[in-house]
Design a protein around this motif. Sequence first.
Motif, PDB file in Angstrom:
ATOM      1  N   VAL A  12       0.833  -1.209   0.000  1.00 50.43           N
ATOM      2  CA  VAL A  12       0.000   0.000   0.000  1.00 50.43           C
ATOM      3  C   VAL A  12       0.869   1.261   0.000  1.00 50.43           C
ATOM      4  CG1 VAL A  12      -1.857   1.223   1.201  1.00 50.43           C
ATOM      5  CG2 VAL A  12      -1.880  -1.281   1.110  1.00 50.43           C
ATOM      6  N   ASP A  31      11.434   2.556   5.259  1.00 52.43           N
ATOM      7  CA  ASP A  31      11.031   1.203   5.679  1.00 52.43           C
ATOM      8  C   ASP A  31      12.114   0.594   6.552  1.00 52.43           C
ATOM      9  OD1 ASP A  31       8.764  -0.989   4.530  1.00 52.43           O
ATOM     10  OD2 ASP A  31      10.520  -1.808   5.560  1.00 52.43           O
ATOM     11  N   LYS A  32      11.670  -0.066   7.612  1.00 54.56           N
ATOM     12  CA  LYS A  32      12.655  -0.637   8.544  1.00 54.56           C
ATOM     13  C   LYS A  32      13.289  -1.912   7.995  1.00 54.56           C
ATOM     14  CE  LYS A  32       9.205  -3.078  11.310  1.00 54.56           C
ATOM     15  NZ  LYS A  32       8.517  -3.177  12.572  1.00 54.56           N
ATOM     16  N   LYS A  38      13.100 -10.234   1.072  1.00 54.72           N
ATOM     17  CA  LYS A  38      12.175 -10.054   2.195  1.00 54.72           C
ATOM     18  C   LYS A  38      11.442 -11.360   2.436  1.00 54.72           C
ATOM     19  CE  LYS A  38      10.045  -5.595   3.039  1.00 54.72           C
ATOM     20  NZ  LYS A  38       8.866  -4.787   2.800  1.00 54.72           N
ATOM     21  N   CYS A  42       2.741 -13.485   4.788  1.00 54.55           N
ATOM     22  CA  CYS A  42       1.502 -13.259   4.035  1.00 54.55           C
ATOM     23  C   CYS A  42       1.386 -14.403   3.034  1.00 54.55           C
ATOM     24  CB  CYS A  42       1.595 -11.910   3.314  1.00 54.55           C
ATOM     25  SG  CYS A  42       0.186 -11.539   2.240  1.00 54.55           S
ATOM     26  N   THR A  43       0.166 -14.860   2.771  1.00 53.77           N
ATOM     27  CA  THR A  43       0.000 -16.004   1.868  1.00 53.77           C
ATOM     28  C   THR A  43      -0.027 -15.564   0.407  1.00 53.77           C
ATOM     29  OG1 THR A  43      -1.404 -16.818   3.651  1.00 53.77           O
ATOM     30  CG2 THR A  43      -1.278 -18.180   1.705  1.00 53.77           C
ATOM     31  N   GLY A  44      -0.453 -14.331   0.178  1.00 52.43           N
ATOM     32  CA  GLY A  44      -0.419 -13.799  -1.187  1.00 52.43           C
ATOM     33  C   GLY A  44      -1.591 -14.226  -2.044  1.00 52.43           C
ATOM     34  N   ILE A  45      -2.733 -14.542  -1.418  1.00 54.34           N
ATOM     35  CA  ILE A  45      -3.909 -14.898  -2.223  1.00 54.34           C
ATOM     36  C   ILE A  45      -4.709 -13.634  -2.489  1.00 54.34           C
ATOM     37  CG2 ILE A  45      -6.008 -16.299  -2.365  1.00 54.34           C
ATOM     38  CD1 ILE A  45      -4.775 -18.197  -0.339  1.00 54.34           C
ATOM     39  N   ARG A  92       4.390 -13.338  -2.771  1.00 52.69           N
ATOM     40  CA  ARG A  92       4.303 -12.199  -1.846  1.00 52.69           C
ATOM     41  C   ARG A  92       5.688 -11.692  -1.451  1.00 52.69           C
ATOM     42  NH1 ARG A  92       3.924  -8.305   0.637  1.00 52.69           N
ATOM     43  NH2 ARG A  92       2.277  -7.619   2.026  1.00 52.69           N
ATOM     44  N   VAL A 116      11.077   4.389  11.765  1.00 54.89           N
ATOM     45  CA  VAL A 116      10.494   5.650  12.234  1.00 54.89           C
ATOM     46  C   VAL A 116      10.147   5.511  13.713  1.00 54.89           C
ATOM     47  CG1 VAL A 116       8.520   7.220  12.022  1.00 54.89           C
ATOM     48  CG2 VAL A 116       9.644   6.317   9.965  1.00 54.89           C
ATOM     49  N   ARG A 243       2.563 -12.271  12.439  1.00 56.30           N
ATOM     50  CA  ARG A 243       2.263 -10.850  12.218  1.00 56.30           C
ATOM     51  C   ARG A 243       0.844 -10.551  12.685  1.00 56.30           C
ATOM     52  NH1 ARG A 243       1.815  -7.380   7.302  1.00 56.30           N
ATOM     53  NH2 ARG A 243       1.621  -9.245   6.039  1.00 56.30           N
ATOM     54  N   ASP A 263      -3.163  -1.794   6.142  1.00 54.35           N
ATOM     55  CA  ASP A 263      -3.373  -2.526   7.398  1.00 54.35           C
ATOM     56  C   ASP A 263      -3.370  -1.585   8.599  1.00 54.35           C
ATOM     57  OD1 ASP A 263      -3.510  -4.971   6.171  1.00 54.35           O
ATOM     58  OD2 ASP A 263      -2.085  -5.932   7.531  1.00 54.35           O
ATOM     59  N   GLY A 275      -5.749  -8.204   3.251  1.00 55.70           N
ATOM     60  CA  GLY A 275      -5.779  -6.739   3.275  1.00 55.70           C
ATOM     61  C   GLY A 275      -5.211  -6.089   2.026  1.00 55.70           C
ATOM     62  N   ILE A 276      -4.725  -6.893   1.080  1.00 59.03           N
ATOM     63  CA  ILE A 276      -4.054  -6.273  -0.072  1.00 59.03           C
ATOM     64  C   ILE A 276      -5.068  -5.483  -0.914  1.00 59.03           C
ATOM     65  CG2 ILE A 276      -2.725  -6.710  -2.180  1.00 59.03           C
ATOM     66  CD1 ILE A 276      -1.516  -9.174  -0.755  1.00 59.03           C
TER      67      ILE A 276
HETATM   68  C1  LIG Z   1      -0.195 -14.892   7.940  1.00 64.89           C
HETATM   69  C2  LIG Z   1      -0.808 -13.835   7.059  1.00 64.89           C
HETATM   70  C3  LIG Z   1      -1.332 -14.187   5.811  1.00 64.89           C
HETATM   71  C4  LIG Z   1      -1.913 -13.216   4.989  1.00 64.89           C
HETATM   72  N1  LIG Z   1      -2.399 -13.594   3.772  1.00 64.89           N
HETATM   73  C5  LIG Z   1      -2.980 -12.676   2.974  1.00 64.89           C
HETATM   74  C6  LIG Z   1      -3.499 -13.050   1.707  1.00 64.89           C
HETATM   75  O1  LIG Z   1      -3.423 -14.212   1.305  1.00 64.89           O
HETATM   76  N2  LIG Z   1      -4.087 -12.093   0.939  1.00 64.89           N
HETATM   77  C7  LIG Z   1      -4.190 -10.786   1.364  1.00 64.89           C
HETATM   78  O2  LIG Z   1      -4.766  -9.951   0.654  1.00 64.89           O
HETATM   79  N3  LIG Z   1      -3.680 -10.409   2.553  1.00 64.89           N
HETATM   80  C8  LIG Z   1      -3.077 -11.308   3.365  1.00 64.89           C
HETATM   81  N4  LIG Z   1      -2.549 -10.922   4.564  1.00 64.89           N
HETATM   82  C9  LIG Z   1      -2.605  -9.498   4.926  1.00 64.89           C
HETATM   83  C10 LIG Z   1      -1.603  -8.710   4.069  1.00 64.89           C
HETATM   84  O3  LIG Z   1      -0.320  -9.218   4.266  1.00 64.89           O
HETATM   85  C11 LIG Z   1      -1.669  -7.243   4.449  1.00 64.89           C
HETATM   86  O4  LIG Z   1      -3.013  -6.830   4.348  1.00 64.89           O
HETATM   87  C12 LIG Z   1      -0.808  -6.372   3.547  1.00 64.89           C
HETATM   88  O5  LIG Z   1       0.533  -6.728   3.637  1.00 64.89           O
HETATM   89  C13 LIG Z   1      -0.990  -4.914   3.970  1.00 64.89           C
HETATM   90  O6  LIG Z   1      -0.100  -4.102   3.282  1.00 64.89           O
HETATM   91  P1  LIG Z   1       0.397  -2.725   3.914  1.00 64.89           P
HETATM   92  O7  LIG Z   1       1.238  -2.109   2.862  1.00 64.89           O
HETATM   93  O8  LIG Z   1      -0.753  -1.978   4.472  1.00 64.89           O
HETATM   94  O9  LIG Z   1       1.271  -3.119   5.190  1.00 64.89           O
HETATM   95  P2  LIG Z   1       2.490  -4.103   5.339  1.00 64.89           P
HETATM   96  O10 LIG Z   1       2.565  -5.067   4.232  1.00 64.89           O
HETATM   97  O11 LIG Z   1       2.409  -4.620   6.734  1.00 64.89           O
HETATM   98  O12 LIG Z   1       3.762  -3.151   5.200  1.00 64.89           O
HETATM   99  C14 LIG Z   1       4.166  -2.310   6.237  1.00 64.89           C
HETATM  100  C15 LIG Z   1       5.620  -1.934   6.015  1.00 64.89           C
HETATM  101  O13 LIG Z   1       5.952  -0.966   7.009  1.00 64.89           O
HETATM  102  C16 LIG Z   1       7.240  -1.226   7.497  1.00 64.89           C
HETATM  103  N5  LIG Z   1       7.297  -0.648   8.850  1.00 64.89           N
HETATM  104  C17 LIG Z   1       6.568  -1.007   9.934  1.00 64.89           C
HETATM  105  N6  LIG Z   1       6.860  -0.209  10.986  1.00 64.89           N
HETATM  106  C18 LIG Z   1       7.801   0.672  10.549  1.00 64.89           C
HETATM  107  C19 LIG Z   1       8.511   1.746  11.164  1.00 64.89           C
HETATM  108  N7  LIG Z   1       8.306   2.102  12.442  1.00 64.89           N
HETATM  109  N8  LIG Z   1       9.424   2.414  10.421  1.00 64.89           N
HETATM  110  C20 LIG Z   1       9.645   2.079   9.125  1.00 64.89           C
HETATM  111  N9  LIG Z   1       9.004   1.074   8.500  1.00 64.89           N
HETATM  112  C21 LIG Z   1       8.083   0.390   9.193  1.00 64.89           C
HETATM  113  C22 LIG Z   1       7.375  -2.744   7.447  1.00 64.89           C
HETATM  114  O14 LIG Z   1       8.736  -3.128   7.345  1.00 64.89           O
HETATM  115  C23 LIG Z   1       6.578  -3.092   6.187  1.00 64.89           C
HETATM  116  O15 LIG Z   1       7.406  -3.185   5.045  1.00 64.89           O
HETATM  117  C24 LIG Z   1      -1.967 -11.861   5.416  1.00 64.89           C
HETATM  118  C25 LIG Z   1      -1.430 -11.499   6.659  1.00 64.89           C
HETATM  119  C26 LIG Z   1      -0.863 -12.474   7.478  1.00 64.89           C
HETATM  120  C27 LIG Z   1      -0.292 -12.067   8.808  1.00 64.89           C
END
Ligand SMILES: Cc1cc2nc3c(=O)[nH]c(=O)nc-3n(C[C@H](O)[C@H](O)[C@H](O)COP(=O)(O)OP(=O)(O)OC[C@H]3O[C@@H](n4cnc5c(N)ncnc54)[C@H](O)[C@@H]3O)c2cc1C
Length: 387
Positions: A12, A31-32, A38, A42-45, A92, A116, A243, A263, A275-276
């Motif tokens: 996102v 990004d940390k 990486k 996440c399952t990536g569906i 993923r 951050v 996570r 998320d 959440g993707i």
């Molecule tokens: C086990 C599991 C399975 C899943 N399977 C699916 C699936 O099949 N399909 C699906 O749609 N969703 C799935 N999800 C959910 C999906 O992974 C998330 O909805 C998606 O990754 C959200 O993207 P995002 O960019 O909002 O956040 P994230 O992908 O969580 O990215 C956040 C980023 O912020 C960085 N970050 C965090 N804190 C800091 C900080 N303080 N300073 C700097 N950087 C920071 C992290 O390193 C990370 O790269 C799954 C989740 C889990 C836990």
Amino acid sequence: MYDALVIGGGPVGSYMARKLSCKGYSVVVIDKGTRENKKVCCTGIISKKCYQSFFHEKDLILKAGKSARVYSPSGKLFDLKHEEDQAYIINRNVLDTVMAGDAIDGGAEYLYGCTVKNIVINKDRARIDYSSSGELISLDTRLVIVASGFGSWRLGDIGIEKPVDYTIGAQIEVYHRDIDGIEIYTGKHSAPGFFGWLVPLDDKKALVGLMAKQTPNKYLQGFLSLLKEQGKIDVNGDTPAYRGITLQPPKRTYGERFIVVGDAAGQVKPITGGGIYFGLICADIAIDIVDKALKDNDLRVVKLSAYEKEWKNKLNNELRICRMARRMYSRLNNRQLDRMFDISKHSGIVDEIITSPDLDFDYHANIIRKAISFPTISKLLLGGIAQ
Ligand SMILES: Cc1cc2nc3c(=O)[nH]c(=O)nc-3n(C[C@H](O)[C@H](O)[C@H](O)COP(=O)(O)OP(=O)(O)OC[C@H]3O[C@@H](n4cnc5c(N)ncnc54)[C@H](O)[C@@H]3O)c2cc1C
């Protein structure tokens, strides 16, 4: 000073960074983690619709999914089959790298390995403090986009609320033995209140995972033992990853000079934890609002509140109904879950649901309404509540 500083280079954050850079804004992503290699928990569906809307022409698909085998606690089976692909399993681990690459091509800067620590909002700018190799560094920006996933409430004192409802996702890579489609396991013993999954990635590797509010490791070990006993998997030396998953959005996802997306904003399907797709469609809403706010140089609360109004208009009803359904489901014991399988199978409810035009991989509220319109199902669910 940057126009926008994005905290988090997940799908996102990187999507927003690319779109805003392409509009000519100066954007930095912090990004940390690392950019390459990486291991994302996440399952990536994702649905076919999500893939076509956001990742078309990218070489990310590991497998297409037409079917799912859903098991009751005692091993009864629903074999949900479709003529056409419903979903894709994407790689993923490389998704974040690919999306960051696109944002960099669009002009965004990335700072990896930087965490951050604090956000301070001033009248004419926001100041971000991040740590890098033990050093604390500050950056100024006109707008902060919080896309740092679960745990974002820890980012300074800007009022991001800790989620009132969340769970923990646990996942590990294994070798599978001839599993050709997605398998879902229900029951209090494997994933109380949620479900477990076995998802083949190719001919050899699969992901085994589950969601649990407490002791996810204990449940994951039990689930792995069950799958091993059934001869479905072998361990491959991988270690589990965990996570948090937000199941209810915080009350506010905007403020003076900042918005919260993905998320971090709880833009997550409450039943599956996916959440993707929701994160990306809300990012599209955010991009329009942020573009106007930056152009007008008006980043006040009143201007940015339009973002939350729009995304909640789009998703609030869906999220509310799905949360309610998940709560009802979570109260069913194994016997009631088995009974639900029996009733649904033998009364033709499953066939009716699977062929219904209301069945949608991303939006579940309509199909939930349909399911509870069957008196036998609603009676069972209400029985679970009454316990
Ligand atoms: C086990 C599991 C399975 C899943 N399977 C699916 C699936 O099949 N399909 C699906 O749609 N969703 C799935 N999800 C959910 C999906 O992974 C998330 O909805 C998606 O990754 C959200 O993207 P995002 O960019 O909002 O956040 P994230 O992908 O969580 O990215 C956040 C980023 O912020 C960085 N970050 C965090 N804190 C800091 C900080 N303080 N300073 C700097 N950087 C920071 C992290 O390193 C990370 O790269 C799954 C989740 C889990 C836990």
